[in-house]
Design a protein around this motif. Structure first.
Motif, PDB file in Angstrom:
ATOM      1  N   VAL A 150     -83.795  97.485 -65.676  1.00  0.00           N
ATOM      2  CA  VAL A 150     -84.409  98.610 -66.385  1.00  0.00           C
ATOM      3  C   VAL A 150     -84.306  98.423 -67.891  1.00  0.00           C
ATOM      4  N   GLY A 151     -85.387  98.780 -68.572  1.00  0.00           N
ATOM      5  CA  GLY A 151     -85.389  98.890 -70.028  1.00  0.00           C
ATOM      6  C   GLY A 151     -85.552 100.343 -70.416  1.00  0.00           C
ATOM      7  N   LEU A 152     -84.708 100.819 -71.315  1.00  0.00           N
ATOM      8  CA  LEU A 152     -84.708 102.222 -71.730  1.00  0.00           C
ATOM      9  C   LEU A 152     -85.337 102.348 -73.110  1.00  0.00           C
ATOM     10  N   ILE A 153     -86.291 103.252 -73.261  1.00  0.00           N
ATOM     11  CA  ILE A 153     -86.912 103.530 -74.553  1.00  0.00           C
ATOM     12  C   ILE A 153     -86.711 105.004 -74.869  1.00  0.00           C
ATOM     13  N   GLY A 154     -85.952 105.282 -75.912  1.00  0.00           N
ATOM     14  CA  GLY A 154     -85.648 106.659 -76.289  1.00  0.00           C
ATOM     15  C   GLY A 154     -84.278 107.062 -75.784  1.00  0.00           C
ATOM     16  N   LEU A 155     -83.316 107.201 -76.716  1.00  0.00           N
ATOM     17  CA  LEU A 155     -81.921 107.437 -76.349  1.00  0.00           C
ATOM     18  C   LEU A 155     -81.367 108.681 -77.043  1.00  0.00           C
ATOM     19  N   GLY A 156     -82.211 109.671 -77.177  1.00  0.00           N
ATOM     20  CA  GLY A 156     -81.809 110.880 -77.884  1.00  0.00           C
ATOM     21  C   GLY A 156     -81.301 111.962 -76.958  1.00  0.00           C
ATOM     22  N   ASN A 157     -81.783 113.182 -77.168  1.00  0.00           N
ATOM     23  CA  ASN A 157     -81.290 114.339 -76.427  1.00  0.00           C
ATOM     24  C   ASN A 157     -81.387 114.151 -74.925  1.00  0.00           C
ATOM     25  N   LEU A 206     -88.579  97.920 -64.585  1.00  0.00           N
ATOM     26  CA  LEU A 206     -88.933  99.324 -64.799  1.00  0.00           C
ATOM     27  C   LEU A 206     -88.614  99.702 -66.233  1.00  0.00           C
ATOM     28  N   VAL A 207     -89.567 100.351 -66.887  1.00  0.00           N
ATOM     29  CA  VAL A 207     -89.341 100.899 -68.223  1.00  0.00           C
ATOM     30  C   VAL A 207     -89.239 102.415 -68.107  1.00  0.00           C
ATOM     31  N   TYR A 208     -88.160 102.959 -68.641  1.00  0.00           N
ATOM     32  CA  TYR A 208     -87.940 104.403 -68.676  1.00  0.00           C
ATOM     33  C   TYR A 208     -88.209 104.885 -70.093  1.00  0.00           C
ATOM     34  N   ILE A 209     -89.020 105.945 -70.223  1.00  0.00           N
ATOM     35  CA  ILE A 209     -89.467 106.440 -71.527  1.00  0.00           C
ATOM     36  C   ILE A 209     -89.007 107.879 -71.722  1.00  0.00           C
ATOM     37  N   ALA A 210     -88.253 108.108 -72.792  1.00  0.00           N
ATOM     38  CA  ALA A 210     -87.760 109.455 -73.129  1.00  0.00           C
ATOM     39  C   ALA A 210     -87.863 109.667 -74.628  1.00  0.00           C
ATOM     40  N   THR A 211     -89.071 109.555 -75.146  1.00  0.00           N
ATOM     41  CA  THR A 211     -89.350 109.678 -76.570  1.00  0.00           C
ATOM     42  C   THR A 211     -90.173 110.954 -76.804  1.00  0.00           C
ATOM     43  N   PRO A 212     -90.438 111.345 -78.057  1.00  0.00           N
ATOM     44  CA  PRO A 212     -91.355 112.467 -78.300  1.00  0.00           C
ATOM     45  C   PRO A 212     -92.698 112.265 -77.604  1.00  0.00           C
ATOM     46  N   TRP A 213     -93.340 113.353 -77.259  1.00  0.00           N
ATOM     47  CA  TRP A 213     -94.490 113.317 -76.361  1.00  0.00           C
ATOM     48  C   TRP A 213     -95.611 112.406 -76.837  1.00  0.00           C
ATOM     49  N   GLU A 214     -95.852 112.326 -78.133  1.00  0.00           N
ATOM     50  CA  GLU A 214     -96.972 111.523 -78.618  1.00  0.00           C
ATOM     51  C   GLU A 214     -96.789 110.036 -78.368  1.00  0.00           C
ATOM     52  N   TRP A 215     -95.556 109.636 -78.054  1.00  0.00           N
ATOM     53  CA  TRP A 215     -95.280 108.219 -77.804  1.00  0.00           C
ATOM     54  C   TRP A 215     -95.317 107.861 -76.328  1.00  0.00           C
ATOM     55  N   LYS A 260     -94.751  95.903 -66.106  1.00  0.00           N
ATOM     56  CA  LYS A 260     -93.613  96.742 -65.751  1.00  0.00           C
ATOM     57  C   LYS A 260     -94.087  98.046 -65.102  1.00  0.00           C
ATOM     58  N   HIS A 261     -93.317  98.519 -64.119  1.00  0.00           N
ATOM     59  CA  HIS A 261     -93.479  99.882 -63.658  1.00  0.00           C
ATOM     60  C   HIS A 261     -92.908 100.822 -64.721  1.00  0.00           C
ATOM     61  N   VAL A 262     -93.360 102.087 -64.687  1.00  0.00           N
ATOM     62  CA  VAL A 262     -92.978 103.022 -65.740  1.00  0.00           C
ATOM     63  C   VAL A 262     -92.550 104.355 -65.141  1.00  0.00           C
ATOM     64  N   ALA A 263     -91.428 104.878 -65.620  1.00  0.00           N
ATOM     65  CA  ALA A 263     -90.989 106.242 -65.315  1.00  0.00           C
ATOM     66  C   ALA A 263     -90.907 106.991 -66.633  1.00  0.00           C
ATOM     67  N   ILE A 264     -91.587 108.142 -66.728  1.00  0.00           N
ATOM     68  CA  ILE A 264     -91.753 108.836 -67.991  1.00  0.00           C
ATOM     69  C   ILE A 264     -91.187 110.246 -67.885  1.00  0.00           C
ATOM     70  N   GLU A 265     -90.444 110.650 -68.894  1.00  0.00           N
ATOM     71  CA  GLU A 265     -90.061 112.052 -68.990  1.00  0.00           C
ATOM     72  C   GLU A 265     -91.316 112.878 -69.281  1.00  0.00           C
ATOM     73  N   LEU A 266     -91.217 114.168 -69.071  1.00  0.00           N
ATOM     74  CA  LEU A 266     -92.384 115.042 -69.084  1.00  0.00           C
ATOM     75  C   LEU A 266     -92.940 115.230 -70.491  1.00  0.00           C
TER      76      LEU A 266
END
Length: 481
Positions: free
Chosen positions: A65-72, A136-145, A158-164
């Motif tokens: 897994v690769g993680l993009i966005g490590l904030g809240n 798998l890339v997990y995305i937890a960045t601001p919505w515009e990204w 890569k497969h992608v799992a995205i926060e809402l």
């Protein structure tokens, strides 16, 4: 991040989408006019785009897994991914967040090699998605990204799992569907509430026929976010979510309530969303809070915001092809206790999860009195989903919304390892998130204006297919842990 809410067709935008790194890709793959009361924009499939319905994952000995966005949000999910997969890379525009995640992953003791960090500016995620040791890339960045990062990940295999949400814009939602179909990579909304224990119990009760024929449901997101989220610095950048209320008058975040009831009603598995109409109150609460709360000083970034145009409370009615409906609610501006307002009613009974009460003629409830307390709990416990007894100890250990976050991540990784189809696919993700732009479209005029909802499956919604109703699979990993 300083990126705008929409993108102009510049080289910078092509870079964001990964198009300059992959031949034949482009931001303009999905364009079109707004939805109307009479029609819904549904592009035909181009050559090379094939349905992702019933397409399983390849099967993996170990999911990387690769993680993009490590904030809240992402800054808490990192160790949950670390517990069930191998985190090979981590990205955030703040080097300290990357260092923190690497330290947290290695402290778990599940992997010998630390994740590779990426924190060299806003575009460094493009270097992460090019790696050949990520599944798998997990995305937890601001919505515009979410859109450009998800598109780039799929373009690079890569497969992608995205926060809402997967995107707040209809053309971008369509482009993610089409990119998934072209690249044969799954693009999924990581909707954690679908994996909460009561929601899964409700799903099983529907499948068991306790409610008869389900006729209508409700769900939403009522959560006072003014402090510390919209004004108090809990997000980074501090302003990113608040400023969406200067861009769209919409139900910005309806998926938590919408996802579970949609799954229970078999949306995209025998029925589909057909039409939506939305209304809102005037936008008053944010400007009032800014002017009156002593914690918001004269130098606060909110004084640079454009006028707030999104109403404080939104309601939408979503009708389905079979004549049922879902009421969707959204309010993050008003003083109100947290609720998802999850209800479901069929020809044999009703349930209200937030109020913890159920009424079922199928169980002999005939005195117009809700079953609450131990009676309610007993009924739900009889329909417990296998995920929760199997993961109880780990869910308590790794937590996240009562363990639901861990269950959602475990299940995604399990499906990838075992070569199964996703519980939530790109078509579910697109339909649930389309409520955002379509509610904005519906409220452009002062009159109630219905808009058609596209069929993102393009005809494949009519057949039944599995989702949360599959039995517990044989899984050596789970037995070992």
């Amino acid at each position: 991040m300083s990126s705008p809410s929409r993108y102009s067709p510049s080289r910078r935008d092509l870079l964001r989408s990964g198009a300059v790194l992959t031949a034949g890709a482009g931001v303009g793959a999905a364009t079109g006019g707004p939805a109307s009361a009479a029609t819904a924009w549904e592009p035909s499939r181009d050559q090379g785009e094939q349905p992702m319905v019933d397409v399983p994952f390849e099967g993996f000995d170990n999911v990387r897994v690769g993680l993009i966005g490590l904030g809240n949000r992402g800054g808490g999910q990192d160790v949950r991914f670390g517990a069930v997969s191998t985190v090979t890379a981590a990205c955030d525009i703040r080097p300290a967040q990357v260092t923190r995640t690497i330290s947290r992953i290695m402290a778990q003791g599940f992997q010998d090699t630390p994740p590779v960090g990426y924190s060299n500016g806003e575009e460094d995620y493009l270097n992460l998605v090019k790696r050949d040791d990520i599944d798998l890339v997990y995305i937890a960045t601001p919505w515009e990204w979410h859109y450009p990062q998800a598109k780039a990940a799929m373009e690079h295999g890569k497969h992608v799992a995205i926060e809402l949400p997967i995107s707040p814009h209809l053309d971008e939602i369509w482009d993610l569907v089409r990119t998934s179909e072209r690249t044969r990579k799954h693009c999924m909304l990581l909707e954690n509430v679908n994996y909460f224990r009561p929601e899964l119990q409700m799903f099983n009760m529907v499948k068991a026929g306790l409610f008869g024929d389900v006729q209508h449901a409700s769900g939403g997101y009522i959560h006072d976010l003014r402090w510390p989220y919209l004004f108090g610095g809990a997000y980074y950048p501090e302003y990113w979510r608040r400023r969406w209320q200067t861009r769209m008058n919409a139900l910005h975040y309806p998926m938590h309530g919408l996802g579970p009831v949609s799954a229970a009603m078999g949306i995209n598995r025998g029925d589909r969303f057909d039409e939506l109409v939305a209304v809102s109150t005037p936008p008053k609460a944010l400007a009032l809070f800014r002017s009156e709360d002593s914690r918001v000083g004269p130098d606060h970034s909110s004084w640079d915001d454009a006028p707030y145009i999104s109403g404080d409370r939104h309601s939408a009615f979503v009708t389905t092809a079979s004549g049922r409906f879902i009421r969707v609610e959204h309010d993050v501006n008003s003083p109100h206790p947290y609720t998802r307002e999850t209800t479901l009613t069929g020809t044999r009974g009703s349930i209200e999860l937030d109020n913890a009460r159920v009424y079922l003629e199928s169980l002999g409830h005939d005195n117009h009195t809700w079953r609450t307390g131990s009676s309610y709990s007993s009924i739900l416990d009889q329909h417990d989903h296998w995920l929760w007894p199997a993961l109880q100890r780990l869910a308590e250990q790794y937590g996240g919304h009562g363990g639901g976050d861990f269950v959602a991540i475990f299940r995604l990784v399990q499906l990838m390892r075992l070569g199964m189809t996703p519980d939530i696919d790109v078509y579910d993700s697109a339909a649930w998130c389309s409520v955002i732009p379509l509610s904005h479209e519906s409220m452009k005029t002062p009159h109630l204006r219905p808009v058609k909802i596209p069929d993102f499956t393009r005809g494949h919604w009519k057949g039944a297919r599995p989702t949360f109703d599959r039995p517990r699979p044989d899984d050596p990993w789970l037995e070992e842990r």
